[in-house]
Design an enzyme around this catalytic site. Structure first.
Site, PDB file in Angstrom:
ATOM      1  N   SER A 217       0.783  -1.195   0.054  1.00 31.82           N
ATOM      2  CA  SER A 217       0.034  -0.032   0.176  1.00 31.82           C
ATOM      3  C   SER A 217       0.715   1.066  -0.079  1.00 31.82           C
ATOM      4  CB  SER A 217      -0.984  -0.094   1.108  1.00 31.82           C
ATOM      5  OG  SER A 217      -1.963   1.081   1.219  1.00 31.82           O
ATOM      6  N   HIS A 350      -7.224  -6.029   0.810  1.00 33.77           N
ATOM      7  CA  HIS A 350      -6.069  -5.153   0.614  1.00 33.77           C
ATOM      8  C   HIS A 350      -4.880  -5.907   1.429  1.00 33.77           C
ATOM      9  CE1 HIS A 350      -3.743  -1.838  -0.687  1.00 33.77           C
ATOM     10  NE2 HIS A 350      -3.816  -1.186   0.695  1.00 33.77           N
TER      11      HIS A 350
END
Length: 402
Positions: A217, A350
């Protein structure tokens, strides 16, 4: 040759670029290219051509490409990332148990930091491979690979846009330094590698020629930046880095215009301090920047690069797929296409590593860190893209393979 004649020789190519005479060329690593700050805005809807210098001349040889890489680095620094400082004036490394201490001095500023190292098994006096984890690792790591913890938030904070200027990078270089957090992290990782080289493998247990970097991320953006700007990294594994990492600013803007819930340049500068304050001038006109994030892949080339993405709209699956496939064309021209892999299997949360990607990731660890086997040829994406829409105007790729 007289001083005046030398100056005239420098000014001629600058004039050809349409740059003001005061922006002299900069010679570095055998290349003469415009300095950071000397590149003109463009009007380019497609991804900028890696095979054409800013002057318009073609990249035709391996030496040309090395100089084009230097130019791509400067373009990204000028428009998006801020200035990458040179190495510090001094650095002294010491080892105590599993902790490496670095005493760093830049001008009159000094800082001492500690880095935790988990030595690889079986490294002996020659040392073994190690993974630098930017804010932690979200991927499976082979047992023979050591770990180096990098506290990137302490180097350069990423709390919000106002956190720019906070961290030991800025303590050394000044609170108003132009570098965004992700580029600052690349400089800080460079100091860790300096320490590893200075102490030697017998003390650290780590071979500094066998280093990988990863992060996910926001830290995946950082891992990509570390790999692009720190050439001593052998293998770069950015995970779900999305905008500011694997995604193209231009294509993300295009997807946003189609109604996709996607992170864009004009949003990202309101969220955090990852990029230079200089970038704010361009976030609503990314097609005027003479570079884009496929340049990050080109800067890593020909070293190992395994890009892991996801099909979450915010990350920009179309944007990452096009940009990274564009990056693979650079690897292909260098004759090392499979040194770069792109994996977007999707269907998971994620930063949750998909087990279907494990064998492909392991092939990159094996080749670049463990010295066995070849990488799998990985180009997997659930996104349907038309590459000619974005690179159809590129020059023909030169044959740069040895």
């Amino acid at each position: 040759m007289s001083t005046l004649l030398k100056l005239a020789a420098l000014l001629l190519p600058v004039a050809a670029l349409g740059l003001p005479p005061s922006d002299l060329l900069e010679r570095q690593d055998g290349c003469t290219t415009p300095a950071v700050g000397a590149y003109a805005d463009v009007s380019e809807k497609n991804l900028p051509d890696p095979w054409k210098f800013a002057s318009g001349s073609a990249v035709a040889t391996p030496a040309d490409f090395a100089c084009r890489q230097a130019e791509m680095s400067k373009i990204l620094q000028q428009f998006v990332l801020g200035d990458l400082p040179p190495p510090p004036d001094s650095l002294t490394a010491t080892m105590s148990g599993s902790s490496m201490s670095l005493a760093i001095k830049v001008g009159s500023n000094s800082k001492t930091i500690s880095v935790s190292i988990t030595k690889p098994s079986g490294g002996g006096t020659a040392g073994g491979p190690a993974l630098i984890a930017v804010g932690g690792a979200s991927i499976p790591v082979p047992g023979a690979v050591g770990r180096i913890a990098f506290g990137n938030d302490a180097c350069a904070a990423q709390s919000n846009p106002a956190s720019h200027g906070t961290g030991w990078f800025f303590d050394l270089h000044g609170k108003t330094h132009s570098a965004g957090a992700t580029l600052a992290w690349a400089w800080c990782v460079g100091r860790i590698i300096d320490g590893l080289e200075q102490l030697g493998a017998a003390k650290t247990g780590v071979d500094p020629k066998k280093l990988a970097v990863t992060g996910c991320s926001r830290n995946g953006k950082g891992a990509f930046m570390v790999g692009a700007f720190e050439k001593r990294i052998a293998l770069v594994i950015p995970q779900e880095s999305g905008s500011g990492g694997a995604a193209s600013w231009r294509i993300s803007d295009s997807e946003f215009a189609k109604g996709k819930n996607i992170q864009t340049a004009h949003q990202i500068v309101r969220e955090n301090a990852w990029f230079s304050p200089k970038f704010t001038t361009y976030v609503n006109k990314t097609d005027t920047i003479p570079g884009d994030n496929h340049f990050l892949a080109a800067l890593v080339a020909p070293r190992g690069l395994f890009v892991i993405e996801n099909d979450i709209d915010w990350l920009g699956p179309v944007s990452t797929t096009v940009a990274m496939r564009a990056g693979r064309t650079v690897y292909d021209a260098l004759g090392v296409k499979t040194n770069m892999g792109f994996s977007l299997v999707g269907g998971h949360s994620h930063c949750s590593f998909p087990s279907a990607t494990n064998a492909n990731l392991l092939s990159f660890f094996n080749k670049f860190l463990l010295g066995s086997g070849n990488t799998n040829d990985v180009d997997t994406s659930k996104a349907n893209v038309t590459m000619s829409d974005w690179i159809g105007n590129w020059s023909a790729a030169p044959r740069l393979a040895a």
